[in-house]
Design a protein around this motif. Sequence first.
Motif, PDB file in Angstrom:
ATOM      1  N   PRO A 149       0.828  -1.210   0.000  1.00  0.00           N
ATOM      2  CA  PRO A 149       0.000   0.000   0.000  1.00  0.00           C
ATOM      3  C   PRO A 149       0.863   1.261   0.000  1.00  0.00           C
ATOM      4  CG  PRO A 149      -0.781  -1.580   1.630  1.00  0.00           C
ATOM      5  CD  PRO A 149       0.532  -2.090   1.145  1.00  0.00           C
ATOM      6  N   SER A 150       0.391   2.283  -0.663  1.00  0.00           N
ATOM      7  CA  SER A 150       1.108   3.552  -0.711  1.00  0.00           C
ATOM      8  C   SER A 150       1.107   4.233   0.653  1.00  0.00           C
ATOM      9  CB  SER A 150       0.458   4.479  -1.744  1.00  0.00           C
ATOM     10  OG  SER A 150       0.972   5.791  -1.631  1.00  0.00           O
ATOM     11  N   SER A 151       2.191   4.951   0.947  1.00  0.00           N
ATOM     12  CA  SER A 151       2.268   5.742   2.182  1.00  0.00           C
ATOM     13  C   SER A 151       1.824   7.185   1.957  1.00  0.00           C
ATOM     14  CB  SER A 151       3.703   5.717   2.720  1.00  0.00           C
ATOM     15  OG  SER A 151       4.605   6.242   1.747  1.00  0.00           O
ATOM     16  N   ALA A 152       1.169   7.449   0.829  1.00  0.00           N
ATOM     17  CA  ALA A 152       0.769   8.824   0.499  1.00  0.00           C
ATOM     18  C   ALA A 152      -0.102   9.445   1.586  1.00  0.00           C
ATOM     19  CB  ALA A 152       0.043   8.854  -0.846  1.00  0.00           C
ATOM     20  N   PHE A 153      -0.986   8.657   2.192  1.00  0.00           N
ATOM     21  CA  PHE A 153      -1.882   9.205   3.220  1.00  0.00           C
ATOM     22  C   PHE A 153      -1.095   9.690   4.432  1.00  0.00           C
ATOM     23  CE2 PHE A 153      -1.305   4.930   4.790  1.00  0.00           C
ATOM     24  CZ  PHE A 153      -1.448   5.019   6.164  1.00  0.00           C
ATOM     25  N   ILE A 154       0.127   9.198   4.586  1.00  0.00           N
ATOM     26  CA  ILE A 154       0.959   9.641   5.704  1.00  0.00           C
ATOM     27  C   ILE A 154       1.646  10.960   5.363  1.00  0.00           C
ATOM     28  CG2 ILE A 154       2.959   9.075   7.144  1.00  0.00           C
ATOM     29  CD1 ILE A 154       2.270   6.118   6.761  1.00  0.00           C
ATOM     30  N   TYR A 155       2.404  10.977   4.256  1.00  0.00           N
ATOM     31  CA  TYR A 155       3.193  12.187   3.992  1.00  0.00           C
ATOM     32  C   TYR A 155       2.333  13.376   3.599  1.00  0.00           C
ATOM     33  CZ  TYR A 155       3.480  10.232  -0.878  1.00  0.00           C
ATOM     34  OH  TYR A 155       3.221   9.704  -2.123  1.00  0.00           O
ATOM     35  N   VAL A 156       1.155  13.145   3.028  1.00  0.00           N
ATOM     36  CA  VAL A 156       0.251  14.259   2.713  1.00  0.00           C
ATOM     37  C   VAL A 156      -0.172  14.986   3.995  1.00  0.00           C
ATOM     38  CG1 VAL A 156      -2.122  14.763   1.996  1.00  0.00           C
ATOM     39  CG2 VAL A 156      -0.619  13.448   0.501  1.00  0.00           C
ATOM     40  N   ARG A 157      -0.389  14.237   5.053  1.00  0.00           N
ATOM     41  CA  ARG A 157      -0.809  14.853   6.320  1.00  0.00           C
ATOM     42  C   ARG A 157       0.322  15.656   6.955  1.00  0.00           C
ATOM     43  NH1 ARG A 157      -4.418  10.809   5.488  1.00  0.00           N
ATOM     44  NH2 ARG A 157      -6.487  11.053   6.427  1.00  0.00           N
ATOM     45  N   TYR A 158       1.551  15.193   6.799  1.00  0.00           N
ATOM     46  CA  TYR A 158       2.677  15.997   7.293  1.00  0.00           C
ATOM     47  C   TYR A 158       2.825  17.276   6.477  1.00  0.00           C
ATOM     48  CZ  TYR A 158       4.357  12.473  10.558  1.00  0.00           C
ATOM     49  OH  TYR A 158       4.470  11.612  11.629  1.00  0.00           O
ATOM     50  N   ASP A 159       2.685  17.164   5.173  1.00  0.00           N
ATOM     51  CA  ASP A 159       2.792  18.344   4.310  1.00  0.00           C
ATOM     52  C   ASP A 159       1.740  19.385   4.691  1.00  0.00           C
ATOM     53  OD1 ASP A 159       3.921  19.832   2.234  1.00  0.00           O
ATOM     54  OD2 ASP A 159       2.603  18.967   0.711  1.00  0.00           O
ATOM     55  N   ASN A 160       0.506  18.928   4.912  1.00  0.00           N
ATOM     56  CA  ASN A 160      -0.557  19.843   5.315  1.00  0.00           C
ATOM     57  C   ASN A 160      -0.261  20.482   6.665  1.00  0.00           C
ATOM     58  OD1 ASN A 160      -2.148  19.491   3.031  1.00  0.00           O
ATOM     59  ND2 ASN A 160      -3.252  17.757   3.887  1.00  0.00           N
ATOM     60  N   ALA A 161       0.295  19.687   7.581  1.00  0.00           N
ATOM     61  CA  ALA A 161       0.601  20.220   8.911  1.00  0.00           C
ATOM     62  C   ALA A 161       1.639  21.329   8.839  1.00  0.00           C
ATOM     63  CB  ALA A 161       1.096  19.090   9.820  1.00  0.00           C
ATOM     64  N   PHE A 162       2.736  21.098   8.117  1.00  0.00           N
ATOM     65  CA  PHE A 162       3.774  22.130   7.994  1.00  0.00           C
ATOM     66  C   PHE A 162       3.228  23.373   7.298  1.00  0.00           C
ATOM     67  CE2 PHE A 162       6.917  18.401   7.969  1.00  0.00           C
ATOM     68  CZ  PHE A 162       7.228  18.565   9.312  1.00  0.00           C
ATOM     69  N   MET A 163       2.406  23.165   6.278  1.00  0.00           N
ATOM     70  CA  MET A 163       1.852  24.299   5.547  1.00  0.00           C
ATOM     71  C   MET A 163       0.933  25.129   6.444  1.00  0.00           C
ATOM     72  SD  MET A 163      -0.504  24.312   2.107  1.00  0.00           S
ATOM     73  CE  MET A 163      -1.828  23.453   2.984  1.00  0.00           C
ATOM     74  N   LYS A 164       0.117  24.450   7.254  1.00  0.00           N
ATOM     75  CA  LYS A 164      -0.815  25.171   8.133  1.00  0.00           C
ATOM     76  C   LYS A 164      -0.075  25.881   9.269  1.00  0.00           C
ATOM     77  CE  LYS A 164      -4.665  23.807   6.113  1.00  0.00           C
ATOM     78  NZ  LYS A 164      -5.602  24.755   5.455  1.00  0.00           N
ATOM     79  N   LEU A 165       0.944  25.230   9.819  1.00  0.00           N
ATOM     80  CA  LEU A 165       1.658  25.797  10.962  1.00  0.00           C
ATOM     81  C   LEU A 165       2.624  26.906  10.561  1.00  0.00           C
ATOM     82  CD1 LEU A 165       2.457  22.520  12.932  1.00  0.00           C
ATOM     83  CD2 LEU A 165       0.841  24.308  13.601  1.00  0.00           C
ATOM     84  N   LYS A 166       3.189  26.807   9.356  1.00  0.00           N
ATOM     85  CA  LYS A 166       4.172  27.796   8.870  1.00  0.00           C
ATOM     86  C   LYS A 166       5.250  28.069   9.928  1.00  0.00           C
ATOM     87  CE  LYS A 166       0.966  30.084   5.705  1.00  0.00           C
ATOM     88  NZ  LYS A 166      -0.031  28.996   5.754  1.00  0.00           N
ATOM     89  N   PRO A 167       5.959  27.038  10.369  1.00  0.00           N
ATOM     90  CA  PRO A 167       6.913  27.199  11.482  1.00  0.00           C
ATOM     91  C   PRO A 167       8.243  27.792  11.037  1.00  0.00           C
ATOM     92  CG  PRO A 167       6.900  24.922  10.766  1.00  0.00           C
ATOM     93  CD  PRO A 167       5.902  25.647   9.895  1.00  0.00           C
ATOM     94  N   LYS A 168       8.328  29.105  10.976  1.00  0.00           N
ATOM     95  CA  LYS A 168       9.556  29.744  10.493  1.00  0.00           C
ATOM     96  C   LYS A 168      10.762  29.424  11.366  1.00  0.00           C
ATOM     97  CE  LYS A 168       7.900  33.471   7.583  1.00  0.00           C
ATOM     98  NZ  LYS A 168       8.012  34.908   7.236  1.00  0.00           N
ATOM     99  N   LYS A 169      10.522  29.077  12.617  1.00  0.00           N
ATOM    100  CA  LYS A 169      11.649  28.723  13.481  1.00  0.00           C
ATOM    101  C   LYS A 169      12.320  27.433  13.009  1.00  0.00           C
ATOM    102  CE  LYS A 169       8.980  26.111  16.915  1.00  0.00           C
ATOM    103  NZ  LYS A 169       8.731  25.924  18.365  1.00  0.00           N
ATOM    104  N   LEU A 170      11.612  26.657  12.193  1.00  0.00           N
ATOM    105  CA  LEU A 170      12.155  25.404  11.671  1.00  0.00           C
ATOM    106  C   LEU A 170      12.549  25.521  10.198  1.00  0.00           C
ATOM    107  CD1 LEU A 170       9.670  22.799  13.215  1.00  0.00           C
ATOM    108  CD2 LEU A 170      11.989  23.316  13.985  1.00  0.00           C
TER     109      LEU A 170
END
Length: 255
Positions: free
Chosen positions: A117-138
Amino acid sequence: MQIVYSAVLRDAIEREKVGNGYEYSKEDRNILDEMFKEINEAVGGNYHYLAEIDLLYIKGAGSIALKYIEKFSSEGVRAFLLPHIWHEVGKSSADIIYDLYLHFKESKSYISKPNEPSSAFIYVRYDNAFMKLKPKKLKNELLELVRNPRDAFYLPFTTRMLASWKMEQMEDLLISYLDSDNISNEVLGISSDDKYYPSAEVIKRELKFTAITGLKYYPSVKNIELIKQYSEDADKDIRACAKKTLKAYSKVMEI
């Protein structure tokens, strides 16, 4: 508290009961039971399934999910909890989510092997999290992540976000991804001719889109000439993407 479920959620719960769609170990099931017990006590609910926290917004569950997320061995379970965490806990959760991504990167789930099975459902959620949080400190840590072509593919919104911050190092990185056809399969973690999903061809093509889109934040004579080449590409979608970036350039300089 009575909860009325949609047909979609009822079907997802039934599939979870038989281990289809939401797969996890007995140990993770025990941790889920413990987590849901605490959530139900906090919100006055009656939740028991991962499908519920995936498909519903349970107000008040985010801080509790954050407390439990690192206890799960399943990368999938961790990913399903992410939206509640970034939505409720906000920027203070960014470091933990970044560390969770690094954990995923070192796991067996990071690259889906042929016929798995593809892991797309995992990395898509991380991508959305970083985009929503916009953590400039990171920003520097995220930059190092997307220097890896597979991570740049997994995190396209994050990569474009870094470009929008006009980080100097991003320009050269994006230019290198324009030439994605020359990235070796070995660099992408694909070691044979077996069928992987996503394939090397899919990854390389998507990296071009990310590069072309991200370069709109770096208008220059050099980049205009680079993007013009792709405005005549055989791939009509790449042509359209390049024309959008050229249009963005035209608003700030003469073309």
